[in-house]
Design an enzyme around this catalytic site. Structure first.
Site, PDB file in Angstrom:
ATOM      1  N   SER A  69       0.830  -1.208   0.000  1.00 18.16           N
ATOM      2  CA  SER A  69       0.000   0.000   0.000  1.00 18.16           C
ATOM      3  C   SER A  69       0.861   1.252   0.000  1.00 18.16           C
ATOM      4  O   SER A  69       0.356   2.344  -0.205  1.00 18.16           O
ATOM      5  CB  SER A  69      -0.921   0.006   1.214  1.00 18.16           C
ATOM      6  N   HIS A  79      -2.944  -3.175  -6.038  1.00 21.70           N
ATOM      7  CA  HIS A  79      -3.342  -2.833  -4.673  1.00 21.70           C
ATOM      8  C   HIS A  79      -4.850  -3.001  -4.481  1.00 21.70           C
ATOM      9  O   HIS A  79      -5.644  -2.286  -5.102  1.00 21.70           O
ATOM     10  CB  HIS A  79      -2.906  -1.387  -4.366  1.00 21.70           C
ATOM     11  N   GLU A 103      -6.075  -0.871  -7.638  1.00 19.31           N
ATOM     12  CA  GLU A 103      -5.156   0.099  -8.237  1.00 19.31           C
ATOM     13  C   GLU A 103      -4.043  -0.697  -8.923  1.00 19.31           C
ATOM     14  O   GLU A 103      -3.443  -1.588  -8.310  1.00 19.31           O
ATOM     15  CB  GLU A 103      -4.547   1.000  -7.158  1.00 19.31           C
ATOM     16  N   ASN A 126      -4.697   5.938  -0.988  1.00 19.44           N
ATOM     17  CA  ASN A 126      -4.068   6.308   0.287  1.00 19.44           C
ATOM     18  C   ASN A 126      -3.515   7.731   0.258  1.00 19.44           C
ATOM     19  O   ASN A 126      -3.404   8.383   1.305  1.00 19.44           O
ATOM     20  CB  ASN A 126      -2.991   5.299   0.680  1.00 19.44           C
TER      21      ASN A 126
HETATM   22  N1  3HC Z   1     -15.459 -10.453   3.704  1.00 15.33           N
HETATM   23  C1  3HC Z   1     -16.392 -10.715   2.776  1.00 15.33           C
HETATM   24  N2  3HC Z   1     -17.586 -10.067   2.736  1.00 15.33           N
HETATM   25  C2  3HC Z   1     -17.834  -9.147   3.683  1.00 15.33           C
HETATM   26  C3  3HC Z   1     -16.900  -8.838   4.687  1.00 15.33           C
HETATM   27  C4  3HC Z   1     -15.671  -9.545   4.673  1.00 15.33           C
HETATM   28  N3  3HC Z   1     -14.709  -9.307   5.572  1.00 15.33           N
HETATM   29  N4  3HC Z   1     -17.417  -7.872   5.483  1.00 15.33           N
HETATM   30  C5  3HC Z   1     -18.635  -7.573   4.994  1.00 15.33           C
HETATM   31  N5  3HC Z   1     -18.887  -8.334   3.913  1.00 15.33           N
HETATM   32  C6  3HC Z   1     -20.076  -8.296   3.066  1.00 15.33           C
HETATM   33  C7  3HC Z   1     -21.319  -8.745   3.790  1.00 15.33           C
HETATM   34  O1  3HC Z   1     -21.510 -10.137   3.687  1.00 15.33           O
HETATM   35  C8  3HC Z   1     -22.412  -7.979   3.060  1.00 15.33           C
HETATM   36  O2  3HC Z   1     -22.720  -8.619   1.831  1.00 15.33           O
HETATM   37  P1  3HC Z   1     -24.201  -8.433   1.140  1.00 15.33           P
HETATM   38  O3  3HC Z   1     -24.405  -6.977   0.882  1.00 15.33           O
HETATM   39  O4  3HC Z   1     -24.096  -9.256  -0.106  1.00 15.33           O
HETATM   40  O5  3HC Z   1     -25.143  -8.981   2.158  1.00 15.33           O
HETATM   41  C9  3HC Z   1     -21.737  -6.652   2.688  1.00 15.33           C
HETATM   42  O6  3HC Z   1     -20.320  -6.918   2.729  1.00 15.33           O
HETATM   43  C10 3HC Z   1     -22.086  -5.556   3.655  1.00 15.33           C
HETATM   44  O7  3HC Z   1     -21.704  -5.995   4.955  1.00 15.33           O
HETATM   45  P2  3HC Z   1     -22.522  -5.650   6.289  1.00 15.33           P
HETATM   46  O8  3HC Z   1     -23.988  -5.487   5.950  1.00 15.33           O
HETATM   47  O9  3HC Z   1     -22.153  -6.639   7.323  1.00 15.33           O
HETATM   48  O10 3HC Z   1     -21.895  -4.289   6.808  1.00 15.33           O
HETATM   49  P3  3HC Z   1     -21.759  -2.903   6.085  1.00 15.33           P
HETATM   50  O11 3HC Z   1     -22.925  -2.591   5.224  1.00 15.33           O
HETATM   51  O12 3HC Z   1     -21.365  -1.965   7.165  1.00 15.33           O
HETATM   52  O13 3HC Z   1     -20.507  -3.108   5.117  1.00 15.33           O
HETATM   53  C11 3HC Z   1     -18.217  -2.787   4.720  1.00 15.33           C
HETATM   54  C12 3HC Z   1     -19.282  -3.480   5.582  1.00 15.33           C
HETATM   55  C13 3HC Z   1     -18.289  -3.335   3.297  1.00 15.33           C
HETATM   56  C14 3HC Z   1     -16.870  -3.147   5.320  1.00 15.33           C
HETATM   57  C15 3HC Z   1     -18.519  -1.237   4.702  1.00 15.33           C
HETATM   58  O14 3HC Z   1     -18.637  -0.774   6.011  1.00 15.33           O
HETATM   59  C16 3HC Z   1     -17.431  -0.452   4.008  1.00 15.33           C
HETATM   60  O15 3HC Z   1     -17.412  -0.342   2.799  1.00 15.33           O
HETATM   61  N6  3HC Z   1     -16.535   0.164   4.812  1.00 15.33           N
HETATM   62  C17 3HC Z   1     -15.415   0.935   4.293  1.00 15.33           C
HETATM   63  C18 3HC Z   1     -14.288  -0.001   3.969  1.00 15.33           C
HETATM   64  C19 3HC Z   1     -13.129   0.704   3.370  1.00 15.33           C
HETATM   65  O16 3HC Z   1     -13.073   1.908   3.260  1.00 15.33           O
HETATM   66  N7  3HC Z   1     -12.138  -0.120   2.972  1.00 15.33           N
HETATM   67  C20 3HC Z   1     -10.911   0.412   2.436  1.00 15.33           C
HETATM   68  C21 3HC Z   1      -9.929   0.539   3.537  1.00 15.33           C
HETATM   69  S1  3HC Z   1      -8.420   1.245   2.962  1.00 15.33           S
HETATM   70  C22 3HC Z   1      -7.548  -0.066   2.399  1.00 15.33           C
HETATM   71  O17 3HC Z   1      -7.934  -1.213   2.463  1.00 15.33           O
HETATM   72  C23 3HC Z   1      -6.234   0.268   1.806  1.00 15.33           C
HETATM   73  C24 3HC Z   1      -5.084  -0.104   2.676  1.00 15.33           C
HETATM   74  O18 3HC Z   1      -3.912   0.099   1.950  1.00 15.33           O
HETATM   75  C25 3HC Z   1      -5.033   0.672   3.961  1.00 15.33           C
END
Ligand code: 3HC
Length: 293
Positions: free
Chosen positions: A119, A140, A152, A190
């Site tokens: 990242s 990424h 990415e 990021n």
């Molecule tokens: N693995 C697989 N599927 C997952 C999961 C996981 N760990 N967590 C959630 N899901 C699925 C659920 O099964 C659900 O599927 P459906 O819509 O088909 O039923 C869907 O995702 C939504 O989950 P929930 O209803 O339980 O919860 P939310 O609606 O709150 O969604 C989330 C969870 C998708 C994590 C949402 O909160 C989100 O998009 N959060 C932001 C995440 C984000 O910004 N990620 C990027 C981080 S930065 C990064 O990774 C870069 C690094 O370099 C730092």
């Protein structure tokens, strides 16, 4: 040569997600970890995700077994030597990643494409551990990998344009939307996300609002799926601190400088959800409580 088989190195949170989406996209996928215990832990997580997808009706039981059938876990790098693409998703340590890529370079045919899920590290510095910097890209993914639609694809000044286009197309075959980025720390996401998260910590330090109020502001006022502190805890405070330091080293701009509170929380081991404590206390994971500083 068309991509027929994929190797993934690392079966942690990111590696297992990457292996899952590769197998879901129809690629026989070999995923390597350092111990069988870690291989099994990663594959168990994938199994859980696939079972959830069957329960929701997103895939059939038969599709689930086909996906599982395409996945092979191993502790041996040698099992990846006939993969056309190898995606590395191990710990964010330059030396460890360079050693791994040098070993893969000696093992794999010249045509194999190498990709890193880093990242924040410089792709060029990873690529020069090999004799094939022209066949090396950044790939990424975002957490949780099976859910987040973006990948990415980063190219260096040495990446062969044809290899780069092949990897952009590969990202699309995985069901993701590929975006093109150059080899600058943080790529696109990021570069924008980290200063935002650090600013939220500074706002908390300055008493602009409480943890919950700042989170709710961005969630309900801007439609973000998670507020900045929930997201910081989700990504990991140690990870954010590490990325911020690398970006600060590169750009020397205050917006990338980790705030004092972040440093102290990392020193205390309050690394977020995985540690049971970060900006929230996860003693009851269903009802996280904001930590009062
Ligand atoms: N693995 C697989 N599927 C997952 C999961 C996981 N760990 N967590 C959630 N899901 C699925 C659920 O099964 C659900 O599927 P459906 O819509 O088909 O039923 C869907 O995702 C939504 O989950 P929930 O209803 O339980 O919860 P939310 O609606 O709150 O969604 C989330 C969870 C998708 C994590 C949402 O909160 C989100 O998009 N959060 C932001 C995440 C984000 O910004 N990620 C990027 C981080 S930065 C990064 O990774 C870069 C690094 O370099 C730092």
């Amino acid at each position: 040569m068309p991509i027929q088989k994929v190797g993934v190195i690392g079966c942690g949170l990111m590696g297992s997600g990457i292996a899952q989406v590769c197998a879901q996209a129809g690629f026989p996928t070999v995923v390597r970890e350092v111990s069988m215990e870690l291989v099994e832990k990663g594959l168990k997580g994938i199994e859980k995700n696939l079972t959830r997808m069957v329960e929701k009706g997103a895939i059939t039981e038969a599709a689930k077994s086909e996906i599982r059938g395409r996945l092979k876990g191993t502790t041996s790098l040698g099992d990846l030597k006939d993969c056309n693409v190898i995606i590395e998703a191990i710990i964010e340590q330059l030396g460890t990643k360079r050693e791994l890529f040098a070993a893969l370079d000696a093992l794999c045919p010249k045509a194999t494409i190498f990709a890193s899920n880093t990242s924040s590290l410089t792709i060029t510095e990873l690529a020069t551990a090999t004799k094939r910097p022209d066949r090396f890209v950044g790939l990424h993914f975002f957490n949780p990998v099976p859910v987040m639609k973006l990948v990415e694809v980063a190219k260096t000044i040495a990446t062969d344009p044809a290899v780069y286009e092949e990897m952009v197309a590969f990202g699309a075959k995985l069901g993701k939307t590929p975006v093109r980025a150059s080899d600058k720390p943080g790529f696109i996401v990021n570069r924008l996300l980290v200063p935002y998260l650090l600013d939220a910590i500074r706002a908390l330090e300055e008493g602009v609002g409480s943890t919950e109020d700042i989170d709710n502001s961005m969630k309900l006022g801007c439609g973000y799926p998670m507020g900045p502190f929930t997201l910081l805890d989700f990504v990991g405070l140690d990870t954010t601190y590490y990325i911020a330091n690398i970006m600060f080293d590169e750009f020397r701009e205050k917006r990338f400088a980790p705030p004092a509170l972040l440093k102290r929380m990392v020193l205390a081991g309050w690394n977020g959800r995985k540690a049971g404590r970060g900006f929230y206390d996860y003693s009851d994971p269903q009802k996280p409580k904001p930590v009062i500083f």
